[in-house]
Design a protein around this motif. Structure first.
Motif, PDB file in Angstrom:
ATOM      1  N   ALA A   1       2.920   5.301   8.253  1.00 26.60           N
ATOM      2  CA  ALA A   1       3.465   4.170   7.498  1.00 26.60           C
ATOM      3  C   ALA A   1       4.492   4.626   6.471  1.00 26.60           C
ATOM      4  CB  ALA A   1       2.328   3.420   6.798  1.00 26.60           C
ATOM      5  N   PHE A   2       4.210   5.723   5.786  1.00 29.30           N
ATOM      6  CA  PHE A   2       5.112   6.240   4.750  1.00 29.30           C
ATOM      7  C   PHE A   2       6.457   6.624   5.362  1.00 29.30           C
ATOM      8  CE2 PHE A   2       6.522   8.892   1.245  1.00 29.30           C
ATOM      9  CZ  PHE A   2       5.890   8.335   0.140  1.00 29.30           C
TER      10      PHE A   2
ATOM     11  N   PRO B   1       4.826  11.977   3.389  1.00 31.22           N
ATOM     12  CA  PRO B   1       4.203  12.034   2.060  1.00 31.22           C
ATOM     13  C   PRO B   1       4.338  13.406   1.417  1.00 31.22           C
ATOM     14  CG  PRO B   1       2.783  10.864   3.594  1.00 31.22           C
ATOM     15  CD  PRO B   1       3.887  11.453   4.412  1.00 31.22           C
ATOM     16  N   GLY B   2       4.209  14.466   2.214  1.00 30.19           N
ATOM     17  CA  GLY B   2       4.318  15.812   1.668  1.00 30.19           C
ATOM     18  C   GLY B   2       5.708  16.120   1.160  1.00 30.19           C
ATOM     19  N   HIS B   3       6.725  15.734   1.925  1.00 33.83           N
ATOM     20  CA  HIS B   3       8.115  15.963   1.498  1.00 33.83           C
ATOM     21  C   HIS B   3       8.386  15.216   0.202  1.00 33.83           C
ATOM     22  CE1 HIS B   3      12.462  16.429   1.663  1.00 33.83           C
ATOM     23  NE2 HIS B   3      12.605  15.126   1.597  1.00 33.83           N
TER      24      HIS B   3
ATOM     25  N   ARG C   1       0.822  -1.209   0.000  1.00 33.18           N
ATOM     26  CA  ARG C   1       0.000   0.000   0.000  1.00 33.18           C
ATOM     27  C   ARG C   1       0.856   1.260   0.000  1.00 33.18           C
ATOM     28  NH1 ARG C   1      -4.709  -2.140   4.256  1.00 33.18           N
ATOM     29  NH2 ARG C   1      -5.963  -3.172   2.645  1.00 33.18           N
ATOM     30  N   VAL C   2       1.974   1.232   0.700  1.00 38.03           N
ATOM     31  CA  VAL C   2       2.891   2.370   0.679  1.00 38.03           C
ATOM     32  C   VAL C   2       3.461   2.549  -0.726  1.00 38.03           C
ATOM     33  CG1 VAL C   2       5.121   3.225   1.515  1.00 38.03           C
ATOM     34  CG2 VAL C   2       3.460   2.291   3.135  1.00 38.03           C
ATOM     35  N   GLN C   3       3.793   1.437  -1.390  1.00 38.05           N
ATOM     36  CA  GLN C   3       4.309   1.539  -2.758  1.00 38.05           C
ATOM     37  C   GLN C   3       3.272   2.168  -3.689  1.00 38.05           C
ATOM     38  OE1 GLN C   3       6.526  -1.733  -4.495  1.00 38.05           O
ATOM     39  NE2 GLN C   3       6.690  -2.711  -2.496  1.00 38.05           N
TER      40      GLN C   3
ATOM     41  N   GLY D   1      -5.984   2.331   1.079  1.00 39.52           N
ATOM     42  CA  GLY D   1      -6.434   1.467   2.150  1.00 39.52           C
ATOM     43  C   GLY D   1      -6.074   1.904   3.548  1.00 39.52           C
ATOM     44  N   PHE D   2      -5.590   3.148   3.690  1.00 38.11           N
ATOM     45  CA  PHE D   2      -5.279   3.674   5.021  1.00 38.11           C
ATOM     46  C   PHE D   2      -6.525   4.356   5.591  1.00 38.11           C
ATOM     47  CE2 PHE D   2      -1.218   3.378   2.829  1.00 38.11           C
ATOM     48  CZ  PHE D   2      -0.452   2.742   3.782  1.00 38.11           C
TER      49      PHE D   2
END
Length: 261
Positions: A243-244, A252-254, A211-213, A233-234
């Motif tokens: 998780a990221f 995720p923002g960076h 899911r992270v991928q 799915g988060f």
């Protein structure tokens, strides 16, 4: 001072991404994998290195290679400083070159190390012409820097492989452990124990990594974080953020807003 971490992308080369890490003590990962082929160089210090069934220590001058789907991690040793450069290359582009995934997971070849450093320098220079040609030449010549494959083939585990394939195919669904057991015809206790031995992650950990991928690929295209979190799915954006950061040592923002060049 070198930045702690920076992602590099260029619209002219959409099949490749790079990362520069100046202080690996501040960029630590849980075990994870990538959908791309990954190759990089340790430019300072030393760290632990786990890739599939291989575990050891790498230091400045070492090249590391990580095939798609292989669980791996690199982390500092006793708080010691280390730094590195990583390149992530999409498999469809590599396949057009006839590229064969290497068996070797690391190399201490000075020639390969020097060649990769020059390749990174060429990529980071936005004024440099012929960057795709240089990438093509490097990956065509990469096998000549590596040892011939001499490892014995890994024992086949068709039901465990089926379980992993089922997770990948349904990574955006609300999967349960029983769903995976049913699809692979394995008991819960055996699946949990044997899956981790084969893939380095529990079935739940493997699903989370998948899911992270997916989220990474979507964020790379600039999509909204909250939207991607729910699609992947988060439960919410905060869940994706945790998780990221654990898997990629970046928010995720960076990652999404990294400079394109």
């Amino acid at each position: 001072m070198i930045e702690v971490s920076r992602f590099w992308r260029d619209p002219a080369l959409p099949f490749v991404e790079a990362r520069r890490v100046g202080d690996g003590r501040k960029v630590c990962y849980a075990a994870h994998s990538h959908e791309s082929f990954s190759i990089g160089v340790i430019t300072g210090g030393r760290s632990t290195y786990l890739s599939g069934g291989n575990q050891g220590e790498v230091r400045a001058g070492t090249t590391v290679l990580m095939n798609p789907g292989v669980v791996h991690t690199c982390n500092p040793i006793a708080g010691q400083a280390w730094s590195y450069l990583m390149l992530f290359v999409d498999m469809p582009w590599l396949q057009t070159l006839g590229f064969a995934l290497p068996v070797q997971t690391c190399s201490t070849s000075p020639a390969l190390y020097s060649r990769l450093l020059q390749l990174f320098a060429d990529l980071f220079d936005s004024q440099q012409e012929g960057r795709e040609e240089r990438l093509t030449s490097f990956f065509i010549e990469l096998p000549s820097y590596l040892q011939a494959a001499c490892e014995e083939p890994q024992n086949a585990h068709p039901r465990l492989d089926a379980a992993a394939a089922f997770i990948r195919a349904h990574r955006l669904d609300a999967l349960t452990l029983q769903d995976i057991c049913s699809a692979s015809n394995l008991s819960r206790s055996y699946l949990i124990r044997a899956f981790r031995q084969r893939f380095g992650l529990t079935p739940h950990g493997y699903l989370l990594d998948q899911r992270v991928q997916h989220a990474r690929a979507q964020l790379r295209s600039g999509r909204a974080i909250a939207e991607v979190a729910l699609e992947a799915g988060f439960s919410d954006q905060a869940h994706l953020q945790r998780a990221f950061k654990q898997h990629l040592a970046a928010t995720p923002g960076h990652y999404r807003d990294a400079n394109l060049k």
